[in-house]
Design a protein around this motif. Structure first.
Motif, PDB file in Angstrom:
ATOM      1  N   GLU A  44     -24.197 -19.003  35.185  1.00 57.93           N
ATOM      2  CA  GLU A  44     -25.459 -19.558  35.678  1.00 57.93           C
ATOM      3  C   GLU A  44     -26.068 -20.506  34.652  1.00 57.93           C
ATOM      4  O   GLU A  44     -26.632 -21.556  35.011  1.00 57.93           O
ATOM      5  CB  GLU A  44     -26.426 -18.421  35.993  1.00 57.93           C
ATOM      6  N   CYS A  45     -25.948 -20.183  33.375  1.00 57.43           N
ATOM      7  CA  CYS A  45     -26.432 -21.091  32.323  1.00 57.43           C
ATOM      8  C   CYS A  45     -25.675 -22.420  32.358  1.00 57.43           C
ATOM      9  O   CYS A  45     -26.267 -23.491  32.187  1.00 57.43           O
ATOM     10  CB  CYS A  45     -26.273 -20.436  30.953  1.00 57.43           C
ATOM     11  N   ALA A  88     -22.037  -8.729  34.623  1.00 56.93           N
ATOM     12  CA  ALA A  88     -23.371  -9.347  34.599  1.00 56.93           C
ATOM     13  C   ALA A  88     -23.445 -10.433  33.537  1.00 56.93           C
ATOM     14  O   ALA A  88     -24.023 -11.512  33.766  1.00 56.93           O
ATOM     15  CB  ALA A  88     -24.429  -8.278  34.343  1.00 56.93           C
ATOM     16  N   LEU A  89     -22.849 -10.186  32.372  1.00 52.48           N
ATOM     17  CA  LEU A  89     -22.834 -11.179  31.306  1.00 52.48           C
ATOM     18  C   LEU A  89     -22.074 -12.433  31.738  1.00 52.48           C
ATOM     19  O   LEU A  89     -22.520 -13.557  31.477  1.00 52.48           O
ATOM     20  CB  LEU A  89     -22.196 -10.588  30.053  1.00 52.48           C
ATOM     21  N   TYR A  90     -20.957 -12.232  32.426  1.00 52.82           N
ATOM     22  CA  TYR A  90     -20.178 -13.391  32.880  1.00 52.82           C
ATOM     23  C   TYR A  90     -20.969 -14.209  33.902  1.00 52.82           C
ATOM     24  O   TYR A  90     -20.952 -15.448  33.874  1.00 52.82           O
ATOM     25  CB  TYR A  90     -18.851 -12.926  33.486  1.00 52.82           C
ATOM     26  N   THR A 134     -25.518 -28.179  33.934  1.00 52.36           N
ATOM     27  CA  THR A 134     -24.896 -29.238  34.739  1.00 52.36           C
ATOM     28  C   THR A 134     -25.916 -29.923  35.638  1.00 52.36           C
ATOM     29  O   THR A 134     -25.942 -31.154  35.759  1.00 52.36           O
ATOM     30  CB  THR A 134     -23.756 -28.654  35.594  1.00 52.36           C
ATOM     31  N   LYS A 135     -26.790 -29.131  36.263  1.00 52.39           N
ATOM     32  CA  LYS A 135     -27.824 -29.686  37.120  1.00 52.39           C
ATOM     33  C   LYS A 135     -28.798 -30.546  36.326  1.00 52.39           C
ATOM     34  O   LYS A 135     -29.279 -31.586  36.815  1.00 52.39           O
ATOM     35  CB  LYS A 135     -28.568 -28.559  37.838  1.00 52.39           C
ATOM     36  N   ALA A 136     -29.083 -30.129  35.102  1.00 55.15           N
ATOM     37  CA  ALA A 136     -30.010 -30.892  34.259  1.00 55.15           C
ATOM     38  C   ALA A 136     -29.449 -32.264  33.900  1.00 55.15           C
ATOM     39  O   ALA A 136     -30.201 -33.231  33.725  1.00 55.15           O
ATOM     40  CB  ALA A 136     -30.331 -30.110  33.004  1.00 55.15           C
TER      41      ALA A 136
END
Length: 360
Positions: free
Chosen positions: A350-351, A343-345, A356-358
């Motif tokens: 996702e962060c 889950a941490l990975y 990247t999208k930003a």
């Protein structure tokens, strides 16, 4: 025991500093360079045979110290079928990597060699025979353990090979894992001193290689990459240590409930990365053996992180897993720890995606 481990490390370190400049001169004379292209991060043609120093440096240091130990401690050299299969397998993988670095081999050929060498360990009686409660599974029969062992060794070998995409990354992750195995084997007693020597021998040459890889200058012919001769050898050694750690063998050490959790923790970052990349290729209907730029270091750099900062962040993530899992051990089950790690990975990735999208 500690003096022999330190001695092995120092001898291997010195061998690395002796062998690597020789390899660099040969690369320059023969024009053996890794040429930049759209998939690669580096900008200058750089010698790619630095990993050739790994096997001879480790072997020289390990054999020298083991011979010295047998003379001073009146011990016999630990020569057994496991040791023979390990050396044969490592030599095959090492030679395969050299051939690939010199003339190129397709991924399927390398994959076949990895499978063949992985089969040597079950042949010698070394295989994973217990999962110690992971996913609720304890002892496993040999007809399950043998294919699992082959899969693990090939998987780890490819994980180290594939994550070798920026300066210092495969080196740093492997050094952390080797240090973890070394500490674990030392903690569990003198019957495992051969594996302590082996880990220390590889750690020494990695420090020497890391100096040239991180601080060398391609224009002055002091910089090198490890190539497949290095990354495949590293992955094979780490795969061997994983199986050795995980096997329940009461002739050497007692049954340990952390025997699978330890290698899983030490190698979680490269293993998780290859799983994510494989799933990405399957989802987008891309060939599994084709190289791409979707590994975690590529993603960080697309998110605006420099190559060296990406290295620091990934190594820090690997160390975080070790710290978190040490804290969780004896608090929750290995299965829960694995789920938390996964889950941490996913959260970290996702962060990176959001960043990247930003920037897009």
């Amino acid at each position: 025991m500690e003096k022999y481990i330190i001695g092995t490390f120092i001898i291997s370190l010195l061998c690395g500093f002796i062998f690597t400049p020789i390899i660099l001169r040969i690369c320059k004379k023969k024009g053996l360079y890794d040429i930049p292209n759209e998939r690669k991060v580096h900008k200058n043609a750089t010698p790619r045979l630095g990993g050739i120093s790994f096997f001879p440096s480790m072997l020289t240091a390990s054999v020298a110290v083991l011979l010295f130990m047998s003379y001073t401690e009146q011990n016999t050299l630990p020569v057994n079928l496991w040791s023979a299969m390990f050396l044969i397998g490592l030599l095959l993988i090492y030679l395969t990597g050299i051939i690939d670095d010199l003339i190129g081999l397709n991924a399927k050929t390398k994959f076949l060699v990895q499978i063949i060498t992985a089969c040597l360990f079950p042949f010698a009686g070394l295989y994973v025979n217990n999962l110690y409660g992971l996913f609720g599974i304890g002892e496993i029969p040999y007809y399950v353990g043998i294919p699992l062992t082959i899969f693990l060794i090939v998987f780890i070998d490819n994980a180290i090979n594939l994550i070798d995409g920026i300066d210092g990354l495969a080196t740093g992750l492997s050094f952390i894992a080797l240090a973890g195995f070394l500490a674990y084997f030392v903690y569990h007693g003198v019957f495992l001193y051969t594996y302590c020597i082996l880990a220390a021998g590889m750690m020494g040459v990695l420090v020497a290689f890391g100096y040239f890889n991180l601080f060398g200058d391609a224009e002055r012919n002091t910089k090198t990459f490890m190539g497949d001769s290095g990354s495949l050898s590293l992955g094979f050694i780490l795969g061997f240590l994983t199986v050795k750690c995980a096997m329940d063998n009461t002739n050497i050490w007692p049954t340990r409930d952390d025997a699978v959790l330890v290698p899983l923790t030490l190698l979680f970052v490269p293993m998780a990365d290859v799983v994510r990349v494989t799933l990405h290729r399957m989802r987008h209907h891309k060939p599994l053996f084709n190289a791409d730029k979707n590994h975690i270091h590529h993603k960080l750099m697309r998110a605006g992180v420099s190559q060296h900062m990406a290295l620091v962040m990934i190594l820090a993530l690997a160390l975080c897993y070790i710290g978190i899992n040490c804290l969780l051990y004896n608090v929750v089950s290995p299965t829960v720890i694995f789920v938390i790690d996964a889950a941490l990975y996913c959260m970290v990735n996702e962060c990176i995606n959001l960043k990247t999208k930003a920037l897009a």
